[in-house]
Write a protein that holds these residues in place. Structure first.
Motif, PDB file in Angstrom:
ATOM      1  N   HIS A 104      -1.811   4.217   0.516  1.00 51.17           N
ATOM      2  CA  HIS A 104      -0.509   3.621  -0.274  1.00 51.17           C
ATOM      3  C   HIS A 104      -0.817   3.858  -1.722  1.00 51.17           C
ATOM      4  O   HIS A 104       0.227   3.837  -2.222  1.00 51.17           O
ATOM      5  CB  HIS A 104       0.012   2.247   0.366  1.00 51.17           C
ATOM      6  CG  HIS A 104       1.360   2.025   0.160  1.00 51.17           C
ATOM      7  ND1 HIS A 104       1.910   1.346   1.004  1.00 51.17           N
ATOM      8  CD2 HIS A 104       2.126   2.637  -0.515  1.00 51.17           C
ATOM      9  CE1 HIS A 104       3.245   1.155   0.643  1.00 51.17           C
ATOM     10  NE2 HIS A 104       3.490   1.907  -0.447  1.00 51.17           N
ATOM     11  N   ASP A 161       6.773  -2.051   4.349  1.00 52.56           N
ATOM     12  CA  ASP A 161       5.534  -2.152   4.412  1.00 52.56           C
ATOM     13  C   ASP A 161       5.061  -3.515   5.333  1.00 52.56           C
ATOM     14  O   ASP A 161       6.129  -4.335   5.353  1.00 52.56           O
ATOM     15  CB  ASP A 161       4.848  -2.331   3.142  1.00 52.56           C
ATOM     16  CG  ASP A 161       3.550  -2.142   3.111  1.00 52.56           C
ATOM     17  OD1 ASP A 161       2.570  -2.462   4.124  1.00 52.56           O
ATOM     18  OD2 ASP A 161       2.594  -1.502   2.159  1.00 52.56           O
ATOM     19  N   ASP A 197       0.896  -5.873  -0.659  1.00 52.16           N
ATOM     20  CA  ASP A 197       0.101  -5.074  -1.393  1.00 52.16           C
ATOM     21  C   ASP A 197       0.415  -5.507  -2.847  1.00 52.16           C
ATOM     22  O   ASP A 197       0.373  -4.794  -3.791  1.00 52.16           O
ATOM     23  CB  ASP A 197       0.569  -3.780  -1.413  1.00 52.16           C
ATOM     24  CG  ASP A 197       0.178  -3.126  -0.145  1.00 52.16           C
ATOM     25  OD1 ASP A 197      -0.388  -3.464   0.894  1.00 52.16           O
ATOM     26  OD2 ASP A 197       0.811  -1.996   0.328  1.00 52.16           O
ATOM     27  N   HIS A 239      -5.145   0.287  -2.570  1.00 45.91           N
ATOM     28  CA  HIS A 239      -4.042   0.404  -1.640  1.00 45.91           C
ATOM     29  C   HIS A 239      -3.315  -0.906  -1.347  1.00 45.91           C
ATOM     30  O   HIS A 239      -2.088  -1.149  -1.015  1.00 45.91           O
ATOM     31  CB  HIS A 239      -4.133   1.247  -0.311  1.00 45.91           C
ATOM     32  CG  HIS A 239      -4.802   0.421   0.771  1.00 45.91           C
ATOM     33  ND1 HIS A 239      -4.545   0.700   2.095  1.00 45.91           N
ATOM     34  CD2 HIS A 239      -5.913  -0.395   0.844  1.00 45.91           C
ATOM     35  CE1 HIS A 239      -5.623  -0.090   2.953  1.00 45.91           C
ATOM     36  NE2 HIS A 239      -6.212  -0.862   2.017  1.00 45.91           N
ATOM     37  N   ASP A 278       5.334   2.916   4.246  1.00 46.12           N
ATOM     38  CA  ASP A 278       4.105   2.643   4.609  1.00 46.12           C
ATOM     39  C   ASP A 278       4.168   2.839   6.319  1.00 46.12           C
ATOM     40  O   ASP A 278       5.072   1.964   6.831  1.00 46.12           O
ATOM     41  CB  ASP A 278       3.397   1.381   4.159  1.00 46.12           C
ATOM     42  CG  ASP A 278       1.849   1.135   4.867  1.00 46.12           C
ATOM     43  OD1 ASP A 278       1.752   1.615   5.824  1.00 46.12           O
ATOM     44  OD2 ASP A 278       1.299   0.705   4.164  1.00 46.12           O
TER      45      ASP A 278
HETATM   46 MN    MN Z   1       0.893  -0.753   2.014  1.00 41.28          MN
END
Ligand code: MN
Length: 300
Positions: free
Chosen positions: A106, A132, A136, A148, A224
């Protein structure tokens, strides 16, 4: 012939520019090989039929495949510059094209967004939507500030990104330090379960309303693969239950493209070595990419 190789040079008719970033050094997991995903997804697309679900003939979509960016896995700063320059060189050839990126882990998303955001004259129109399982949002993780698991934080750090034009959707595996960042910075995230509580239509409206409220017109979308349920997308590092189905994401994307302008998108974190022998995750990724291209093409 793959989905993405209807020409190799950008000309006046080109609408979409496809390229791979074969870079997974900044994944915190050693078992993944998402650097192989761009090539794998191209290969898979050779075996899929050439119409979309809504009957669009794929060869009529104006997609140029520029190949993969050359990456030196451990040379982080150099790769960031390399990726930013690659995207800028695309705009130098034609300003009105839509980059389509396949990672890689990512972190690949960060330099792409930086290049696209920097290219905007009116930066207040630009926004970022991330699908996602994770936020993150760590400040530092694993190898440091570039990971990531820090990518959303690095995107949020960009001058023109704020709580008003940055949204994370599909989350369901959030660590305490990340939640603290989200709370302190007032970053909005829509958890995956909410889709089932309110229904797909209302869920899609929430995303659209979020951006309309701040008058954000041009959206970069990052997907993602782990936003999907691991039962349908097992080939990824973190298999978190409770993700979206293919059809749910498909419907959300179709609705988004009718209401917002998508200026680029990526699909990251597919790990071919963790996939089933029938390559179902890469297959899903190829399908999702071409469906999304057709939605965007139709909405233009
Ligand atoms: Mn991610």
């Amino acid at each position: 012939m793959t989905f993405f190789d209807f020409g190799e040079t950008i000309d006046k008719n080109t609408e979409f520019v496809f390229f791979g970033i074969p870079w997974d050094f900044l994944s915190s997991l050693k078992v993944v090989d998402s650097a192989r995903a761009p090539q794998k997804i191209r290969e898979i697309s050779e075996n899929l039929a050439l119409t979309t679900e809504m009957g669009i003939e794929i060869p009529k979509l104006k997609v140029v495949d520029l190949g993969n960016i050359s990456i030196e896995p451990v040379n982080i700063e150099k790769n960031i510059i390399e990726i930013v320059n690659f995207v800028k060189s695309i705009y130098n050839k034609k300003k009105e094209v839509i980059p389509i990126v396949v990672g890689g882990d990512h972190f690949c998303t960060f330099p792409v967004i930086k290049a696209i955001g920097d290219s905007f004259d009116n930066k207040s129109e630009f926004g970022v939507l991330i699908f996602d399982a994770h936020l993150d949002l760590y400040e530092n993780y694993d190898k440091g500030k570039y990971s990531h698991a820090t990518v959303s934080h690095r995107i949020f750090d960009l001058d023109y990104i704020s709580k008003n034009n940055f949204l994370i959707v599909g989350t369901r595996d959030i660590d305490v330090p990340e939640l603290d960042v989200a709370k302190n910075e007032h970053i909005t995230h829509l958890n995956a379960y909410l889709l089932h509580d309110v229904g797909i239509d209302a869920f899609g409206d929430k995303i659209i309303d979020f951006f309309k409220k701040s008058n954000t017109k041009s959206i970069y979308l990052s997907i993602d693969i782990d936003v999907l349920d691991p039962s349908i997308a097992p080939g990824t590092g973190y298999a978190i239950p409770g993700g979206f189905s293919y059809r749910e994401l498909w419907k959300i994307l179709r609705k988004l493209t009718k209401n917002l302008s998508i200026v680029g998108f990526d699909l990251v974190e597919v790990s071919p070595n963790l996939d089933l022998p029938n390559n179902m995750t890469s297959n899903l990724a190829a399908k999702l990419i071409i469906e999304l291209i057709s939605f965007i093409s139709k909405s233009k």
